[in-house]
Design a protein around this motif. Structure first.
Motif, PDB file in Angstrom:
ATOM      1  N   ASN A 238      30.792  53.332  40.710  1.00  0.00           N
ATOM      2  CA  ASN A 238      31.171  52.151  41.468  1.00  0.00           C
ATOM      3  C   ASN A 238      30.073  51.097  41.417  1.00  0.00           C
ATOM      4  OD1 ASN A 238      33.758  52.132  43.541  1.00  0.00           O
ATOM      5  ND2 ASN A 238      33.226  54.190  42.858  1.00  0.00           N
ATOM      6  N   ALA A 239      28.833  51.517  41.580  1.00  0.00           N
ATOM      7  CA  ALA A 239      27.712  50.574  41.545  1.00  0.00           C
ATOM      8  C   ALA A 239      27.573  49.945  40.169  1.00  0.00           C
ATOM      9  CB  ALA A 239      26.418  51.293  41.938  1.00  0.00           C
ATOM     10  N   SER A 240      27.702  50.762  39.123  1.00  0.00           N
ATOM     11  CA  SER A 240      27.581  50.257  37.755  1.00  0.00           C
ATOM     12  C   SER A 240      28.694  49.267  37.427  1.00  0.00           C
ATOM     13  CB  SER A 240      27.621  51.433  36.772  1.00  0.00           C
ATOM     14  OG  SER A 240      27.589  50.978  35.438  1.00  0.00           O
ATOM     15  N   LEU A 241      29.914  49.577  37.851  1.00  0.00           N
ATOM     16  CA  LEU A 241      31.046  48.684  37.591  1.00  0.00           C
ATOM     17  C   LEU A 241      30.904  47.380  38.373  1.00  0.00           C
ATOM     18  CD1 LEU A 241      33.904  51.345  37.682  1.00  0.00           C
ATOM     19  CD2 LEU A 241      33.036  50.178  35.651  1.00  0.00           C
ATOM     20  N   ALA A 242      30.420  47.481  39.600  1.00  0.00           N
ATOM     21  CA  ALA A 242      30.212  46.283  40.415  1.00  0.00           C
ATOM     22  C   ALA A 242      29.198  45.350  39.758  1.00  0.00           C
ATOM     23  CB  ALA A 242      29.754  46.669  41.820  1.00  0.00           C
ATOM     24  N   ASP A 243      28.173  45.921  39.140  1.00  0.00           N
ATOM     25  CA  ASP A 243      27.164  45.116  38.441  1.00  0.00           C
ATOM     26  C   ASP A 243      27.766  44.320  37.296  1.00  0.00           C
ATOM     27  OD1 ASP A 243      25.175  46.001  40.120  1.00  0.00           O
ATOM     28  OD2 ASP A 243      24.434  47.552  38.749  1.00  0.00           O
ATOM     29  N   GLU A 244      28.881  44.827  36.756  1.00  0.00           N
ATOM     30  CA  GLU A 244      29.565  44.153  35.641  1.00  0.00           C
ATOM     31  C   GLU A 244      30.763  43.333  36.122  1.00  0.00           C
ATOM     32  OE1 GLU A 244      28.423  44.122  32.665  1.00  0.00           O
ATOM     33  OE2 GLU A 244      26.939  45.755  32.728  1.00  0.00           O
ATOM     34  N   ASP A 245      30.874  43.151  37.448  1.00  0.00           N
ATOM     35  CA  ASP A 245      31.995  42.405  38.045  1.00  0.00           C
ATOM     36  C   ASP A 245      33.347  43.024  37.708  1.00  0.00           C
ATOM     37  OD1 ASP A 245      30.419  40.498  39.339  1.00  0.00           O
ATOM     38  OD2 ASP A 245      30.286  39.277  37.527  1.00  0.00           O
ATOM     39  N   ILE A 246      33.368  44.358  37.648  1.00  0.00           N
ATOM     40  CA  ILE A 246      34.615  45.080  37.410  1.00  0.00           C
ATOM     41  C   ILE A 246      35.075  45.680  38.737  1.00  0.00           C
ATOM     42  CG2 ILE A 246      35.711  47.018  36.214  1.00  0.00           C
ATOM     43  CD1 ILE A 246      33.739  46.610  33.947  1.00  0.00           C
ATOM     44  N   ILE A 247      36.312  45.400  39.112  1.00  0.00           N
ATOM     45  CA  ILE A 247      36.873  45.875  40.365  1.00  0.00           C
ATOM     46  C   ILE A 247      37.497  47.255  40.169  1.00  0.00           C
ATOM     47  CG2 ILE A 247      38.618  45.445  42.142  1.00  0.00           C
ATOM     48  CD1 ILE A 247      38.381  42.469  41.445  1.00  0.00           C
ATOM     49  N   VAL A 248      37.229  48.168  41.090  1.00  0.00           N
ATOM     50  CA  VAL A 248      37.899  49.469  41.078  1.00  0.00           C
ATOM     51  C   VAL A 248      39.215  49.305  41.831  1.00  0.00           C
ATOM     52  CG1 VAL A 248      37.811  51.866  41.844  1.00  0.00           C
ATOM     53  CG2 VAL A 248      35.736  50.748  40.962  1.00  0.00           C
ATOM     54  N   SER A 249      40.326  49.468  41.093  1.00  0.00           N
ATOM     55  CA  SER A 249      41.647  49.211  41.665  1.00  0.00           C
ATOM     56  C   SER A 249      42.664  50.127  41.027  1.00  0.00           C
ATOM     57  CB  SER A 249      42.027  47.747  41.431  1.00  0.00           C
ATOM     58  OG  SER A 249      43.341  47.469  41.892  1.00  0.00           O
ATOM     59  N   SER A 250      43.623  50.587  41.810  1.00  0.00           N
ATOM     60  CA  SER A 250      44.663  51.479  41.306  1.00  0.00           C
ATOM     61  C   SER A 250      45.419  50.869  40.138  1.00  0.00           C
ATOM     62  CB  SER A 250      45.649  51.826  42.424  1.00  0.00           C
ATOM     63  OG  SER A 250      46.792  52.457  41.890  1.00  0.00           O
ATOM     64  N   ILE A 251      45.734  51.672  39.157  1.00  0.00           N
ATOM     65  CA  ILE A 251      46.496  51.221  37.991  1.00  0.00           C
ATOM     66  C   ILE A 251      47.897  50.780  38.427  1.00  0.00           C
ATOM     67  CG2 ILE A 251      47.444  53.501  37.394  1.00  0.00           C
ATOM     68  CD1 ILE A 251      46.176  50.849  34.904  1.00  0.00           C
TER      69      ILE A 251
END
Length: 252
Positions: A238-251
């Motif tokens: 989650n932290a790594s994805l947030a650094d890349e401005d990627i949102i964790v969201s259900s498909i």
């Protein structure tokens, strides 16, 4: 902004046997694959897991497996087509009904363990599973190993489908999962886990256990709830994805 789904296999406790850290992991994922009682789980565990997922706004999925509590659904079983169809039909129907009774909606289905691995290379078996899911609800999404026969089977019958990749498992040179019986099949190093996910998301490839670059499509990322590092991996991802401005969201 780009988004990606993170899923985890949960609800795999049974009676007095406790597995995983479901309540904490649910805070860091977007989809839950809930065991249906055949390889793990029981009615109370299923109910509690559904309720916990709903409280965190996590999408609900069924995680059907072979009727193999002793082997945790990871032993090969040779079922007839009718047996397999009924096995999946029953488990998905139970999860769908319980989800609705508790105020939720079942969104996807991901086979477990040996059933998953066998269907990944056997399109006939994959079709039986896909048709059972479709019989319950033709809007349910089949989550299957990226680029495998499960993806092809769902597409053949117009069942919604999602390509799954694994953060904590090693791959073979042909894009399948290295069997758990092999050394190094499961990743326990968070840096390796994060780098593997980055390669799959940004380069559409994964490095096999032998060092080969394998093309891969990633719609959803799986973290195994029974991995001792599952919670740590979920937080780090989650932290790594947030650094890349990627949102964790259900498909879904």
């Amino acid at each position: 902004m780009k988004s990606i789904d993170i899923n985890c296999d949960l609800g795999e406790s049974f009676g007095h046997y406790h597995l995983g850290n479901d309540k904490e992991i649910l805070k860091h994922i977007s989809s839950a694959n809930i065991a249906c009682g055949f390889h793990a789980g029981d009615p109370l565990v299923i109910k509690n897991t559904i309720e916990a997922a709903l409280s965190e706004g996590v999408s609900l999925g069924a995680h059907p497996g072979f009727p193999d509590l002793n082997g945790f659904g990871r032993r090969v079983m040779k079922l007839t087509d009718d047996e397999l169809y009924s096995c999946v039909l029953y488990q998905v129907s139970v999860l769908k009904s319980m989800a609705e009774a508790l105020g939720g909606t079942l969104k996807h289905v991901k086979p477990h363990g040996a059933m998953y691995n066998m269907a990944a290379i056997d399109v006939k078996m994959a079709l039986v599973i896909a048709r059972a899911i479709q019989q319950v609800d033709d809007q349910l999404m089949l989550v299957g190993l990226a680029n495998s026969e499960m993806i092809k089977a769902a597409q053949m019958i117009d069942l919604p489908v999602c390509n799954e990749v694994f953060a904590d498992r090693r791959y073979t040179d042909n894009g399948f999962l290295v069997p758990r019986s092999h050394d190094g099949a499961v990743i326990h190093d968070e840096a390796v886990c994060v780098q593997q996910v980055r390669d799959m998301l940004f380069n559409n490839e994964v490095t096999s256990i032998n060092g080969k670059q394998v093309a891969i499509k990633a719609d959803t990322i799986c973290i195994h709830g029974d991995n001792a590092e599952a919670l740590q991996f979920a937080k780090k991802l989650n932290a790594s994805l947030a650094d890349e401005d990627i949102i964790v969201s259900s498909i879904n």
